[in-house]
Motif scaffolding. Structure first.
Motif, PDB file in Angstrom:
ATOM      1  N   THR A  76      25.699 -48.155   5.773  1.00 43.37           N
ATOM      2  CA  THR A  76      25.448 -48.045   4.336  1.00 43.37           C
ATOM      3  C   THR A  76      26.674 -47.510   3.610  1.00 43.37           C
ATOM      4  O   THR A  76      27.081 -48.065   2.585  1.00 43.37           O
ATOM      5  N   ILE A  77      27.282 -46.452   4.135  1.00 48.19           N
ATOM      6  CA  ILE A  77      28.448 -45.868   3.474  1.00 48.19           C
ATOM      7  C   ILE A  77      29.621 -46.839   3.489  1.00 48.19           C
ATOM      8  O   ILE A  77      30.397 -46.920   2.530  1.00 48.19           O
ATOM      9  N   LYS A  78      29.738 -47.621   4.547  1.00 49.43           N
ATOM     10  CA  LYS A  78      30.809 -48.628   4.604  1.00 49.43           C
ATOM     11  C   LYS A  78      30.588 -49.716   3.559  1.00 49.43           C
ATOM     12  O   LYS A  78      31.538 -50.158   2.910  1.00 49.43           O
ATOM     13  N   ARG A  79      29.329 -50.143   3.382  1.00 55.10           N
ATOM     14  CA  ARG A  79      29.025 -51.149   2.354  1.00 55.10           C
ATOM     15  C   ARG A  79      29.292 -50.591   0.963  1.00 55.10           C
ATOM     16  O   ARG A  79      29.846 -51.282   0.103  1.00 55.10           O
ATOM     17  N   ILE A  80      28.927 -49.340   0.741  1.00 53.13           N
ATOM     18  CA  ILE A  80      29.161 -48.712  -0.560  1.00 53.13           C
ATOM     19  C   ILE A  80      30.660 -48.602  -0.826  1.00 53.13           C
ATOM     20  O   ILE A  80      31.133 -48.936  -1.921  1.00 53.13           O
ATOM     21  N   ALA A  81      31.402 -48.147   0.170  1.00 52.52           N
ATOM     22  CA  ALA A  81      32.856 -48.010   0.010  1.00 52.52           C
ATOM     23  C   ALA A  81      33.501 -49.361  -0.267  1.00 52.52           C
ATOM     24  O   ALA A  81      34.399 -49.472  -1.121  1.00 52.52           O
ATOM     25  N   HIS A  82      33.043 -50.386   0.411  1.00 49.61           N
ATOM     26  CA  HIS A  82      33.575 -51.733   0.181  1.00 49.61           C
ATOM     27  C   HIS A  82      33.280 -52.181  -1.251  1.00 49.61           C
ATOM     28  O   HIS A  82      34.144 -52.751  -1.928  1.00 49.61           O
TER      29      HIS A  82
END
Length: 98
Positions: free
Chosen positions: A24-30
């Motif tokens: 989730t945090i990787k998707r948000i950061a992207h």
């Protein structure tokens, strides 16, 4: 907790997240990185802080619009549930009076 690195505008940031939150945090950061890059491309003569501030405002606006939309959907759901309950009560009343 798991250590992950995210990249926004070419800068890496280390974060500690729950194992279940990593993707989730990787998707948000992207998403944030994409939005910042989009604004940077459009405002190429502006400093990064201006670009990031305007992009953050745009992201916040999206969030507020989604919250409003969800609130409206919840209100519609509540109205529909009330109508269903009223119909069921009428139906039960009709069955009981027979």
């Amino acid at each position: 907790m798991k250590s992950v690195k995210i990249t926004i505008l070419g800068k890496q940031f280390p974060l500690k997240v729950e194992d279940s939150e990593e993707q989730t945090i990787k998707r948000i950061a992207h998403y944030v990185d994409d939005k910042f890059r989009q604004y940077k491309k459009e405002l190429n003569k502006q400093p990064d802080t201006t670009v990031m501030s305007l992009a953050a405002l745009a992201i916040a606006e999206e969030l507020f619009e989604e919250r409003q939309h969800n609130k409206e959907l919840e209100q519609q759901d509540g109205k529909i549930m009330n109508e269903v309950n009223e119909s069921l009560e009428e139906f039960i009343g009709e069955i009981s009076s027979e």
